[in-house]
Design a protein around this motif. Structure first.
Motif, mmCIF file in Angstrom:
data_model
loop_
_atom_site.group_PDB
_atom_site.id
_atom_site.type_symbol
_atom_site.label_atom_id
_atom_site.label_comp_id
_atom_site.label_asym_id
_atom_site.label_seq_id
_atom_site.Cartn_x
_atom_site.Cartn_y
_atom_site.Cartn_z
ATOM 1 N N LYS A 1 8.495 12.493 -16.939
ATOM 2 C CA LYS A 1 9.797 12.736 -17.563
ATOM 3 C C LYS A 1 10.841 11.835 -16.906
ATOM 4 C CE LYS A 1 10.432 16.086 -19.923
ATOM 5 N NZ LYS A 1 10.384 16.317 -21.388
ATOM 6 N N GLY A 2 11.888 11.499 -17.668
ATOM 7 C CA GLY A 2 13.020 10.766 -17.114
ATOM 8 C C GLY A 2 12.639 9.483 -16.424
ATOM 9 N N ALA A 3 13.278 9.229 -15.258
ATOM 10 C CA ALA A 3 13.069 7.979 -14.531
ATOM 11 C C ALA A 3 11.641 7.824 -14.043
ATOM 12 C CB ALA A 3 14.039 7.909 -13.350
ATOM 13 N N ASN A 4 10.939 8.925 -13.843
ATOM 14 C CA ASN A 4 9.572 8.823 -13.332
ATOM 15 C C ASN A 4 8.660 8.071 -14.291
ATOM 16 O OD1 ASN A 4 7.708 9.677 -11.130
ATOM 17 N ND2 ASN A 4 6.625 10.628 -12.841
ATOM 18 N N LYS A 5 8.978 8.080 -15.587
ATOM 19 C CA LYS A 5 8.172 7.330 -16.538
ATOM 20 C C LYS A 5 8.181 5.834 -16.210
ATOM 21 C CE LYS A 5 8.638 10.258 -20.643
ATOM 22 N NZ LYS A 5 9.176 10.304 -22.018
ATOM 23 N N ALA A 6 9.305 5.355 -15.686
ATOM 24 C CA ALA A 6 9.386 3.948 -15.296
ATOM 25 C C ALA A 6 8.851 3.737 -13.890
ATOM 26 C CB ALA A 6 10.830 3.467 -15.384
ATOM 27 N N LEU A 7 9.169 4.655 -12.974
ATOM 28 C CA LEU A 7 8.788 4.491 -11.576
ATOM 29 C C LEU A 7 7.285 4.610 -11.350
ATOM 30 C CD1 LEU A 7 11.667 6.520 -9.898
ATOM 31 C CD2 LEU A 7 11.470 4.034 -10.137
ATOM 32 N N VAL A 8 6.581 5.245 -12.278
ATOM 33 C CA VAL A 8 5.133 5.382 -12.137
ATOM 34 C C VAL A 8 4.451 4.022 -12.041
ATOM 35 C CG1 VAL A 8 4.615 5.386 -14.600
ATOM 36 C CG2 VAL A 8 3.155 6.667 -13.039
ATOM 37 N N SER A 9 5.095 2.978 -12.539
ATOM 38 C CA SER A 9 4.508 1.639 -12.492
ATOM 39 C C SER A 9 4.461 1.074 -11.080
ATOM 40 C CB SER A 9 5.294 0.686 -13.400
ATOM 41 O OG SER A 9 5.129 1.049 -14.760
ATOM 42 N N ALA A 10 5.073 1.746 -10.118
ATOM 43 C CA ALA A 10 4.951 1.316 -8.723
ATOM 44 C C ALA A 10 3.503 1.287 -8.269
ATOM 45 C CB ALA A 10 5.770 2.250 -7.822
ATOM 46 N N PHE A 11 2.650 2.028 -8.953
ATOM 47 C CA PHE A 11 1.227 2.048 -8.615
ATOM 48 C C PHE A 11 0.601 0.667 -8.782
ATOM 49 C CE2 PHE A 11 -3.250 3.645 -9.390
ATOM 50 C CZ PHE A 11 -3.413 4.182 -8.123
ATOM 51 N N ASP A 12 1.226 -0.217 -9.571
ATOM 52 C CA ASP A 12 0.675 -1.542 -9.850
ATOM 53 C C ASP A 12 1.015 -2.572 -8.783
ATOM 54 O OD1 ASP A 12 0.070 -0.255 -12.194
ATOM 55 O OD2 ASP A 12 1.388 -1.461 -13.465
ATOM 56 N N ILE A 13 1.833 -2.228 -7.810
ATOM 57 C CA ILE A 13 2.390 -3.237 -6.917
ATOM 58 C C ILE A 13 1.362 -3.822 -5.968
ATOM 59 C CG2 ILE A 13 3.121 -1.820 -4.943
ATOM 60 C CD1 ILE A 13 5.926 -3.272 -5.339
ATOM 61 N N ASN A 14 0.175 -3.200 -5.873
ATOM 62 C CA ASN A 14 -0.868 -3.732 -4.987
ATOM 63 C C ASN A 14 -1.902 -4.579 -5.731
ATOM 64 O OD1 ASN A 14 -2.302 -1.820 -6.379
ATOM 65 N ND2 ASN A 14 -2.787 -0.546 -4.610
ATOM 66 N N SER B 1 0.836 -1.200 0.000
ATOM 67 C CA SER B 1 0.000 0.000 0.000
ATOM 68 C C SER B 1 0.872 1.251 0.000
ATOM 69 C CB SER B 1 -0.918 0.003 1.228
ATOM 70 O OG SER B 1 -1.713 1.165 1.247
ATOM 71 N N GLY B 2 1.947 1.238 0.796
ATOM 72 C CA GLY B 2 2.829 2.395 0.861
ATOM 73 C C GLY B 2 3.535 2.676 -0.449
ATOM 74 N N ILE B 3 4.045 1.625 -1.087
ATOM 75 C CA ILE B 3 4.744 1.805 -2.359
ATOM 76 C C ILE B 3 3.758 2.219 -3.446
ATOM 77 C CG2 ILE B 3 6.107 0.637 -4.133
ATOM 78 C CD1 ILE B 3 7.259 -1.110 -1.864
ATOM 79 N N ALA B 4 2.542 1.666 -3.411
ATOM 80 C CA ALA B 4 1.511 2.101 -4.360
ATOM 81 C C ALA B 4 1.170 3.570 -4.124
ATOM 82 C CB ALA B 4 0.261 1.237 -4.223
ATOM 83 N N GLY B 5 1.255 4.012 -2.856
ATOM 84 C CA GLY B 5 1.033 5.429 -2.555
ATOM 85 C C GLY B 5 2.053 6.308 -3.250
ATOM 86 N N TYR B 6 3.297 5.839 -3.291
ATOM 87 C CA TYR B 6 4.295 6.578 -4.063
ATOM 88 C C TYR B 6 3.924 6.563 -5.547
ATOM 89 C CZ TYR B 6 8.354 7.391 -6.927
ATOM 90 O OH TYR B 6 9.185 7.855 -7.908
ATOM 91 N N GLY B 7 3.517 5.390 -6.058
ATOM 92 C CA GLY B 7 3.109 5.313 -7.465
ATOM 93 C C GLY B 7 1.964 6.243 -7.774
ATOM 94 N N HIS B 8 1.065 6.415 -6.812
ATOM 95 C CA HIS B 8 -0.055 7.346 -6.976
ATOM 96 C C HIS B 8 0.462 8.755 -7.238
ATOM 97 C CE1 HIS B 8 -3.579 9.526 -4.717
ATOM 98 N NE2 HIS B 8 -3.564 9.819 -5.992
ATOM 99 N N TYR B 9 1.444 9.186 -6.447
ATOM 100 C CA TYR B 9 1.974 10.535 -6.655
ATOM 101 C C TYR B 9 2.903 10.599 -7.867
ATOM 102 C CZ TYR B 9 -0.293 12.302 -2.569
ATOM 103 O OH TYR B 9 -1.263 12.703 -1.694
ATOM 104 N N ALA B 10 3.523 9.480 -8.231
ATOM 105 C CA ALA B 10 4.335 9.469 -9.449
ATOM 106 C C ALA B 10 3.475 9.733 -10.670
ATOM 107 C CB ALA B 10 5.053 8.121 -9.583
ATOM 108 N N ILE B 11 2.220 9.282 -10.642
ATOM 109 C CA ILE B 11 1.284 9.550 -11.731
ATOM 110 C C ILE B 11 1.044 11.044 -11.874
ATOM 111 C CG2 ILE B 11 -1.160 9.360 -12.362
ATOM 112 C CD1 ILE B 11 -1.048 6.463 -11.449
ATOM 113 N N HIS B 12 1.064 11.761 -10.744
ATOM 114 C CA HIS B 12 0.797 13.199 -10.767
ATOM 115 C C HIS B 12 2.045 14.024 -11.052
ATOM 116 C CE1 HIS B 12 -3.418 13.256 -9.348
ATOM 117 N NE2 HIS B 12 -3.091 12.088 -8.831
#
Length: 500
Positions: free
Chosen positions: A214-227, A199-210
């Motif tokens: 750009k850059g590494a965030n394009k890949a890190l946004v997928s953290a939202f899928d970890i739940n 849930s916590g890591i998906a919370g980061y993915g939630h804000y990565a979507i917002h």
């Protein structure tokens, strides 16, 4: 998107998206049967061609490419600290004409099944004013420019990122301990830890979507899928570009995508939906990603990302996260601990599913919600969202609730980069909201308030077919139609159909 894109997305979601309703508002049919659309974006009722701006957008190519043939007024007004500056930039791309019905895709370039029957973006997209310098949003943004507060927000973003790194390290450590020696990580502790950490890591993915794509965030946004709940590839659009600018309107697809399980008989709902999502976790979302790759190639990478280089990090992140989830399952099976993996999967899935829709009244029929009569976008957002608490500490709840402990601020300031930044600005938003007569309600408890209500609606109510046809318990569960629905729903999970 072009008509070809829409046709392909429809195939992926196994939905018939014909042009029947497109003619109602005067759109001419295109060569493929869908609506004929102009190559434009709409802002404040005027037409613009932003094709050349896709690869130049500081917030990332995705947000421009994905909003073609939509009204982007609320997106620009809400996601930019200084929309007036953006408006001046837009003038170089102006087509010097008013918007026409052919400029707006009837279903916002999204699959038809996400919207109610008869929905049309041209008619049903809500409109707000963003040019009043004394409205709530402008007053809040002026306060955010105060040097002391701006510095605190930046500091809180950094602390948020540090906590996320700690959660990721703990995530791998907990699984490693469980696999190395089960006595060091008993099953109950393992399940609770995985619920908290995912849930916590998906919370980061939630804000990565917002954040800027750009850059590494394009890949890190997928953290939202970890739940196990969503697919960030499409969630970034449905959440950031449809839900936030148009909360709880007919454009807001978030209130629709989590009701698919309501087609299932109530006694079968938990096991069948769990099996459906197990299918997503194993094969379904990989198949879905491959379909998106095919679609992107067919319609042209430039329309979505500006260039292949712009799109690759997004794809690498999505496939990388899917590889991680499947590898975890494979390792637990190889180590003879499949049941521990399954226990955490079920707990994470259901906890996260209810959390995603807990901070709005999506379990209440739209007609039963109070009308918010205002053209002030920020006031509308505050009236349609509320904060959540899990244990009562806002900083801990920021992660336990996947980023929603300060949810009302998040909806007024969707461009902020972290939940901690939202907490830091809550006093400002609350003070300014009071001047507009907006009551600041206390956070609602997920455990004692929202979850019981959601269980009654999502788990305890009769299936939609049973309600529509007046079926009794036996026919709801054992009629040929009900059994076929269960079988189809299960198969769709493993093929990646019918989900976000």
């Amino acid at each position: 998107m072009t008509e070809t894109q829409i046709d392909e997305v429809t195939k992926v979601d196994d939905v018939d998206q014909g042009p029947a309703e497109d003619h109602d508002l005067g759109r001419a049919p295109g060569p493929d049967g869908g609506p004929r659309l102009a190559n434009v974006w709409i802002y404040k009722g005027r037409a613009y061609d932003l094709t050349d701006w896709i690869s130049k957008h500081p917030g990332g190519e995705f947000f421009i490419g994905r909003t073609k043939n939509r009204d982007i007024t609320s997106i620009i007004g809400s996601y930019h600290k200084n929309p007036e500056r953006v408006e001046k930039m837009l003038e170089k791309y102006a087509l010097d004409r008013d918007a026409e019905v052919e400029d707006i895709h009837p279903k916002a370039n999204a699959p038809d099944f996400l919207f109610k029957e008869g929905f049309d973006s041209w008619r049903d997209t809500p409109h707000f004013r963003f040019d009043d310098k004394n409205d709530l949003l402008h007053r809040i943004k002026r306060r955010l420019r105060e040097p002391e507060l701006a510095a605190r927000i930046k500091r809180m973003d950094t602390i948020f990122n540090i906590v996320v790194i700690s959660l990721v390290l703990a995530y791998f450590a907990v699984q490693g301990l469980r696999l190395y020696n089960t006595s060091w990580m008993p099953l109950p502790a393992f399940v609770v830890a995985m619920v908290v950490l995912r849930s916590g890591i998906a919370g980061y993915g939630h804000y990565a979507i917002h954040r800027a794509q750009k850059g590494a965030n394009k890949a890190l946004v997928s953290a939202f899928d970890i739940n196990y709940v969503a697919l960030s590839f499409v969630t970034a659009d449905g959440h950031a570009l449809l839900h936030h600018p148009h909360t709880q309107s007919e454009v807001d697809i978030k209130k629709n995508v989590f009701t698919f399980m309501m087609d299932l008989p109530r006694a079968f709902r938990i096991p069948i939906h769990t099996l459906h999502k197990f299918g997503h976790a194993t094969t379904g979302m990989v198949i879905r990603l491959l379909e998106i790759c095919k679609l992107t190639r067919q319609v042209g990478v430039s329309d979505m990302y500006g260039s292949l280089r712009g799109g690759l990090p997004h794809f690498f992140g999505a496939f990388g996260l899917r590889a991680l989830l499947i590898s975890e399952l494979a390792i637990f099976i190889a180590m003879g601990d499949f049941w521990a993996w399954l226990a955490q999967f079920v707990a994470v899935l259901w906890f996260s599913t209810f959390l995603v829709v807990a901070s709005h009244d999506f379990d209440v029929d739209t007609h039963d919600l109070p009308e918010v009569e205002t053209d002030d976008w920020a006031v509308d957002q505050l009236e349609k969202a509320y904060d959540l608490k899990v244990i009562g500490n806002r900083y801990a709840d920021c992660f336990l609730s996947a980023g929603l402990s300060s949810h009302r601020v998040h909806h007024v300031l969707p461009f902020q980069r972290s939940g901690f930044a939202n907490i830091a600005t809550e006093d400002v938003v609350r003070e300014e909201a009071a001047a507009f007569g907006v009551e600041w309600l206390p956070a609602k408890s997920f455990v004692t308030d929202r979850l019981p209500k959601q269980c009654r609606v999502y788990l305890g109510s009769r299936s939609r077919p049973a309600q529509e046809h007046g079926w009794g318990f036996f026919r709801e569960h054992f009629s040929p139609a009900a059994l076929k629905t269960c079988a189809d729903y299960t198969i769709k999970g493993f093929t990646g159909i019918g989900t976000v």
